[in-house]
Design a protein around this motif. Structure first.
Motif, mmCIF file in Angstrom:
data_model
loop_
_atom_site.group_PDB
_atom_site.id
_atom_site.type_symbol
_atom_site.label_atom_id
_atom_site.label_comp_id
_atom_site.label_asym_id
_atom_site.label_seq_id
_atom_site.Cartn_x
_atom_site.Cartn_y
_atom_site.Cartn_z
ATOM 1 N N TYR A 62 -0.873 -4.742 -11.853
ATOM 2 C CA TYR A 62 -1.277 -3.855 -12.950
ATOM 3 C C TYR A 62 -1.120 -2.398 -12.507
ATOM 4 N N PHE A 63 -1.614 -2.096 -11.318
ATOM 5 C CA PHE A 63 -1.497 -0.755 -10.737
ATOM 6 C C PHE A 63 -0.022 -0.346 -10.669
ATOM 7 N N LEU A 64 0.821 -1.266 -10.198
ATOM 8 C CA LEU A 64 2.252 -0.969 -10.093
ATOM 9 C C LEU A 64 2.857 -0.714 -11.467
ATOM 10 N N GLY A 65 2.480 -1.517 -12.461
ATOM 11 C CA GLY A 65 3.005 -1.320 -13.812
ATOM 12 C C GLY A 65 2.636 0.037 -14.375
ATOM 13 N N ALA A 66 1.381 0.446 -14.180
ATOM 14 C CA ALA A 66 0.950 1.759 -14.659
ATOM 15 C C ALA A 66 1.717 2.866 -13.949
ATOM 16 N N GLY A 67 1.843 2.757 -12.626
ATOM 17 C CA GLY A 67 2.547 3.787 -11.869
ATOM 18 C C GLY A 67 4.025 3.851 -12.197
ATOM 19 N N PHE A 68 4.654 2.683 -12.358
ATOM 20 C CA PHE A 68 6.081 2.664 -12.678
ATOM 21 C C PHE A 68 6.348 3.281 -14.046
ATOM 22 N N THR A 69 5.486 2.976 -15.014
ATOM 23 C CA THR A 69 5.659 3.541 -16.357
ATOM 24 C C THR A 69 5.587 5.060 -16.314
ATOM 25 N N ARG A 122 0.824 -1.207 0.000
ATOM 26 C CA ARG A 122 0.000 0.000 0.000
ATOM 27 C C ARG A 122 0.863 1.264 0.000
ATOM 28 N N LEU A 123 2.014 1.202 0.643
ATOM 29 C CA LEU A 123 2.923 2.352 0.640
ATOM 30 C C LEU A 123 3.488 2.600 -0.760
ATOM 31 N N VAL A 124 3.887 1.533 -1.431
ATOM 32 C CA VAL A 124 4.429 1.667 -2.789
ATOM 33 C C VAL A 124 3.359 2.192 -3.740
ATOM 34 N N LEU A 125 2.156 1.644 -3.662
ATOM 35 C CA LEU A 125 1.089 2.070 -4.551
ATOM 36 C C LEU A 125 0.649 3.503 -4.254
ATOM 37 N N ALA A 126 0.700 3.904 -2.992
ATOM 38 C CA ALA A 126 0.367 5.287 -2.647
ATOM 39 C C ALA A 126 1.368 6.254 -3.277
ATOM 40 N N TYR A 127 2.621 5.840 -3.331
ATOM 41 C CA TYR A 127 3.657 6.697 -3.929
ATOM 42 C C TYR A 127 3.424 6.914 -5.420
ATOM 43 N N VAL A 128 2.971 5.897 -6.137
ATOM 44 C CA VAL A 128 2.785 6.022 -7.591
ATOM 45 C C VAL A 128 1.358 6.416 -7.965
ATOM 46 N N LEU A 129 0.531 6.765 -6.966
ATOM 47 C CA LEU A 129 -0.855 7.132 -7.230
ATOM 48 C C LEU A 129 -0.923 8.576 -7.729
ATOM 49 N N THR A 130 -0.807 8.745 -9.019
ATOM 50 C CA THR A 130 -0.899 10.053 -9.653
ATOM 51 C C THR A 130 -2.133 10.084 -10.555
ATOM 52 N N ASP A 131 -2.383 11.230 -11.165
ATOM 53 C CA ASP A 131 -3.599 11.376 -11.976
ATOM 54 C C ASP A 131 -3.694 10.306 -13.055
ATOM 55 N N GLU A 132 -2.625 10.193 -13.851
ATOM 56 C CA GLU A 132 -2.655 9.274 -14.981
ATOM 57 C C GLU A 132 -2.684 7.815 -14.533
ATOM 58 N N ALA A 133 -1.921 7.479 -13.495
ATOM 59 C CA ALA A 133 -1.922 6.102 -13.002
ATOM 60 C C ALA A 133 -3.279 5.738 -12.406
ATOM 61 N N TYR A 134 -3.888 6.681 -11.710
ATOM 62 C CA TYR A 134 -5.205 6.421 -11.133
ATOM 63 C C TYR A 134 -6.234 6.149 -12.227
#
Length: 253
Positions: free
Chosen positions: A155-162, A103-115
């Motif tokens: 999937y969420f992580l892949g979108a955020g990492f990209t 949840r910490l990692v996903l919170a970090y990559v939670l941006t407009d486009e990734a969301y």
């Protein structure tokens, strides 16, 4: 275990693939930040890696250039990022079962486009699983669906990492080549276009449509308010309209 690993990899790559088209709007956005940073190169790049908030980063460097103090900068950037609280609330039901580290990692990559990309994936898969669950004949089938559903965070992580990687590269391009980019290119156009593209992705439900319509009308109606308070009023009105629409739809069922 091999099947789970392969599925996790597939989910991650699918997230990367579906996020990639949005980099067309993110790249000019990141370059604008790199050009406007006005701080040492290493500090600007480090800020992109740690802060990872495009609109807030732009506001911060603009306010620093104007000589604004710490408190106004902190308040403005904090208000600008309040939308991430809404993103978090929307995603909470899908990720609350995950360990804290995830949840910490996903919170970090939670941006407009990734969301935008991730929440659509969660909603579509959730709807599909609901239909399959109604047709399932045994508990084994339902367990299999739960196992696959638990991999959606990849999937969420892949979108955020990209998005994160694209932001770092575009920031670096702006820092390195900003001085050679002609002013007539007007890269600023990328900022509103990026958010318009995200809006079209999320306007598939009545609640989102109502929120967007009311917020848009509110922004026009209160445009004359000082300190950009018209945008704040529009956000509040849009949220209220979306919540009201959700309640009405639930009552109608």
């Amino acid at each position: 275990m091999a099947r789970i690993g392969t599925s996790a990899c597939g989910e991650f790559l699918a997230g990367c693939r579906n996020e990639a088209p949005l980099l067309l709007g993110v790249a000019p956005f990141g370059m604008i930040y790199g050009i406007a940073a006005g701080v040492p190169t290493w500090l600007a790049q480090l800020a992109s890696a740690i802060v990872f908030a495009g609109a807030a980063q732009l506001v911060i460097v603009q306010m620093l250039a104007a000589g604004a103090g710490f408190v106004p900068i902190a308040l403005t950037s904090g208000l600008l990022n309040l939308r991430h609280v809404l993103y978090s609330a929307s995603m909470a039901e899908y990720v609350r079962h995950l360990p804290r580290r995830w949840r910490l990692v996903l919170a970090y990559v939670l941006t407009d486009e990734a969301y935008a990309v991730a929440v659509l994936h969660y909603q579509q898969r959730h709807a599909g699983e609901a239909d399959q669950a109604e047709q399932a004949d045994s508990g084994t089938q339902a367990a299999g669906m739960d196992e696959i559903a638990d991999l959606r965070h990849w999937y969420f992580l892949g979108a955020g990492f990209t998005l994160w990687a694209g932001w770092q590269l575009s920031t670096a391009a702006g820092l390195l080549f900003g001085a050679t980019i002609p002013a007539e290119w007007e890269l600023d156009f990328a900022v509103p276009l990026t958010f318009i593209a995200l809006l079209t992705l999320l306007l598939r439900e009545r609640a989102g449509q109502a929120a967007a319509l009311v917020a848009g009308l509110g922004a026009l109606a209160f445009a004359a308010l000082p300190y950009k308070l018209g945008l704040v009023a529009a956000i509040v009105l849009g949220l209220a309209a979306g919540a009201w629409t959700v309640r009405r739809l639930e009552q109608a069922r």
